[in-house]
Design a protein around this motif. Structure first.
Motif, mmCIF file in Angstrom:
data_model
loop_
_atom_site.group_PDB
_atom_site.id
_atom_site.type_symbol
_atom_site.label_atom_id
_atom_site.label_comp_id
_atom_site.label_asym_id
_atom_site.label_seq_id
_atom_site.Cartn_x
_atom_site.Cartn_y
_atom_site.Cartn_z
ATOM 1 N N THR A 11 0.700 -1.163 0.142
ATOM 2 C CA THR A 11 0.128 -0.135 -0.132
ATOM 3 C C THR A 11 0.974 1.190 -0.100
ATOM 4 O OG1 THR A 11 -1.608 -1.188 1.206
ATOM 5 C CG2 THR A 11 -1.900 1.312 1.196
ATOM 6 N N ASP A 12 0.652 2.049 -1.160
ATOM 7 C CA ASP A 12 1.851 2.906 -1.320
ATOM 8 C C ASP A 12 1.694 4.003 -0.194
ATOM 9 O OD1 ASP A 12 3.669 4.468 -2.669
ATOM 10 O OD2 ASP A 12 2.346 5.509 -3.909
ATOM 11 N N GLY A 13 2.773 4.334 0.488
ATOM 12 C CA GLY A 13 2.887 5.445 1.566
ATOM 13 C C GLY A 13 2.388 4.778 2.897
ATOM 14 N N VAL A 14 2.028 3.476 2.893
ATOM 15 C CA VAL A 14 1.840 2.997 4.163
ATOM 16 C C VAL A 14 2.711 1.934 4.663
ATOM 17 C CG1 VAL A 14 0.017 1.520 5.600
ATOM 18 C CG2 VAL A 14 -0.692 3.137 3.979
ATOM 19 N N ASP A 15 2.853 0.878 3.890
ATOM 20 C CA ASP A 15 3.959 -0.206 4.515
ATOM 21 C C ASP A 15 4.986 -0.288 3.302
ATOM 22 O OD1 ASP A 15 2.503 -1.360 2.114
ATOM 23 O OD2 ASP A 15 1.284 -2.325 3.472
ATOM 24 N N GLY A 16 5.200 0.694 2.325
ATOM 25 C CA GLY A 16 6.017 0.716 1.394
ATOM 26 C C GLY A 16 5.809 1.985 0.400
ATOM 27 N N PHE A 17 6.631 1.851 -0.666
ATOM 28 C CA PHE A 17 6.394 2.917 -1.811
ATOM 29 C C PHE A 17 6.670 2.054 -3.022
ATOM 30 C CE2 PHE A 17 8.456 6.014 1.337
ATOM 31 C CZ PHE A 17 7.447 6.744 1.483
ATOM 32 N N LEU A 18 5.740 2.603 -4.056
ATOM 33 C CA LEU A 18 5.954 2.148 -5.568
ATOM 34 C C LEU A 18 6.324 3.503 -6.407
ATOM 35 C CD1 LEU A 18 2.104 0.834 -5.673
ATOM 36 C CD2 LEU A 18 4.258 -0.395 -5.399
ATOM 37 N N ALA A 19 7.222 3.056 -6.975
ATOM 38 C CA ALA A 19 7.929 4.107 -7.634
ATOM 39 C C ALA A 19 8.201 3.646 -9.204
ATOM 40 C CB ALA A 19 9.365 4.335 -7.001
ATOM 41 N N ASP A 20 8.154 4.620 -10.077
ATOM 42 C CA ASP A 20 8.301 4.505 -11.710
ATOM 43 C C ASP A 20 9.621 5.137 -12.060
ATOM 44 O OD1 ASP A 20 6.036 3.114 -12.468
ATOM 45 O OD2 ASP A 20 4.815 4.966 -12.304
ATOM 46 N N ASP A 21 10.361 5.755 -11.296
ATOM 47 C CA ASP A 21 11.451 6.681 -12.116
ATOM 48 C C ASP A 21 12.437 6.910 -10.900
ATOM 49 O OD1 ASP A 21 10.619 9.626 -10.781
ATOM 50 O OD2 ASP A 21 8.894 8.873 -11.575
ATOM 51 N N VAL A 22 13.808 7.492 -11.241
ATOM 52 C CA VAL A 22 14.742 7.485 -10.676
ATOM 53 C C VAL A 22 14.665 8.641 -9.614
ATOM 54 C CG1 VAL A 22 17.018 8.391 -10.469
ATOM 55 C CG2 VAL A 22 16.287 6.786 -12.188
ATOM 56 N N ALA A 23 13.751 9.793 -10.038
ATOM 57 C CA ALA A 23 13.609 10.998 -9.315
ATOM 58 C C ALA A 23 12.630 10.610 -8.048
ATOM 59 C CB ALA A 23 12.913 12.104 -9.835
ATOM 60 N N THR A 24 11.924 9.728 -8.053
ATOM 61 C CA THR A 24 10.704 9.488 -7.096
ATOM 62 C C THR A 24 11.612 8.361 -6.171
ATOM 63 O OG1 THR A 24 8.967 9.559 -8.558
ATOM 64 C CG2 THR A 24 8.528 8.291 -6.717
#
Length: 367
Positions: free
Chosen positions: A296-309
């Motif tokens: 769950t993005d921002g809760v138990d981890g992150f999902l990212a598409d790019d280097v900047a994120t």
């Protein structure tokens, strides 16, 4: 049940898909079933297409007294045409274990178009499916339309039986020093280690360390690129390439780390994210595939598409240890709520029993 299982190479190959197959075989055999492994050689995609014309393979499968034949979908180029002939010659049903489709991976569109033609024909040649995620099921359904009988049985993350406590997760997060990142995955482009290295290269070297666990021999070219990238950015003191590790050594790395970061471009499920969550590690993953079913993005981890994120997320976790602690505790809760290997593999076994009985009933009614 007497079951055949077709795979490439060895069942103990290190990857999430092979772990899934291995856990299924262990469960079936522990329940008293007989499983015969049929191993096809690892070859290039074009050479694998020729397996469809191997007389010895066709005869072995035609004469086998299986109750059911399982096939890892990874083997689709070897079986897409052979299956069509085989189904006219045998009474046992054929079930495919689908981890993710080759045509879902990131590559030039014309290549995926060609892979899609072969995979669609293979998928249409079987009598049922075992899917590792709802995402994988939806992708296959988009190719075929109506699906034959199937079951979704997600992988589990409990093979290490982690014992870390919430208090230990909080204490680990508050330890001074750099953020301890862990990457777990074979060194292939899809796993995104090159993206992760670009993201951390822009951070102060005092802010992070990275342990990389994964087979370096799967793609020697990719491994050389990673090594050159480390040298180019001057990261040799921050990045350690450990190669493949056994279960105990990998569990120790997870217990020591703060964050699991595997920004894969596509995952049919992503077992390693769940395994890391068992140790209270927030997981950083790519958005492609089924990672969103675990994270769950921002809760138990992150999902990212790019280097900047990725850069921003890692920076935030290093400088906000309260957030790191909170996400680690949430990750552990997510892990605890997930089915175990025993539960998921039992679900598959029940489905296989159903498929065999249904096939026998169909034969009886038509005779």
């Amino acid at each position: 049940m007497k079951i055949g299982l077709i795979i490439y190479g060895r069942l103990d190959t290190i990857s999430g898909g092979y772990l899934y197959d291995r856990k299924l075989v262990e469960h079936l055999e522990a329940a008293g079933d007989e499983v015969a492994i049929i191993s096809l050689p690892w070859e290039g995609y074009g050479s694998s297409l020729l397996h469809n014309f191997w007389f010895a393979l066709a005869e072995q499968l035609r004469l086998a007294d299986f109750d059911l034949l399982l096939q890892d979908e990874l083997n689709h180029p070897s079986l897409f045409w052979l299956n069509q002939r085989l189904r006219q010659q045998v009474s046992y049903p054929i079930v495919s274990i689908v981890h993710h489709l080759r045509c879902s991976e990131l590559r030039p569109s014309w290549q995926n178009w060609l892979y899609r033609q072969v995979e669609r024909r293979y998928l249409a040649s079987v009598d049922g499916f075992v899917f590792n995620s709802q995402t994988t099921r939806q992708v296959v359904q988009s190719l075929l339309g109506n699906l034959p009988p199937n079951v979704v049985a997600s992988p589990a993350g409990d093979r290490f039986q982690p014992t870390i406590t919430p208090q230990q997760i909080e204490e680990r997060a508050q330890q001074p020093g750099p953020l301890r990142l862990l990457f777990v995955g074979n060194l292939i482009p899809r796993k995104g280690l090159h993206v992760l290295l670009e993201a951390v290269a822009g951070l102060p070297k005092s802010d992070w360390t990275l342990n990389v666990v994964g087979d370096t021999a799967v793609s020697p070219y990719t491994t050389r690129q990673i090594q050159q990238q480390i040298i180019q950015h001057g990261l040799a003191k921050n990045v350690a390439l450990h190669g493949a590790l056994d279960g105990a050594a990998l569990a120790a790395k997870m217990a020591y780390s703060h964050v699991l970061a595997v920004p894969s471009s596509y995952e049919g499920f992503g077992i390693v994210y769940l395994e890391g969550m068992g140790f209270g590690l927030p997981a950083i993953a790519g958005r492609g595939g089924a990672a969103h079913e675990i994270i769950t993005d921002g809760v138990d981890g992150f999902l990212a598409d790019d280097v900047a994120t990725l850069h921003q997320q890692i920076h935030a976790l290093h400088h906000n240890r309260a957030q790191l602690s909170q996400m680690g505790l949430a990750a552990q809760k997510r892990f605890a709520a997930h089915p175990t290997w025993q539960q998921s593999m039992s679900r598959i076994r029940n489905f296989l029993h159903f498929t065999i009985k249904n096939s026998q009933s169909t034969i009886h009614n038509s005779s």
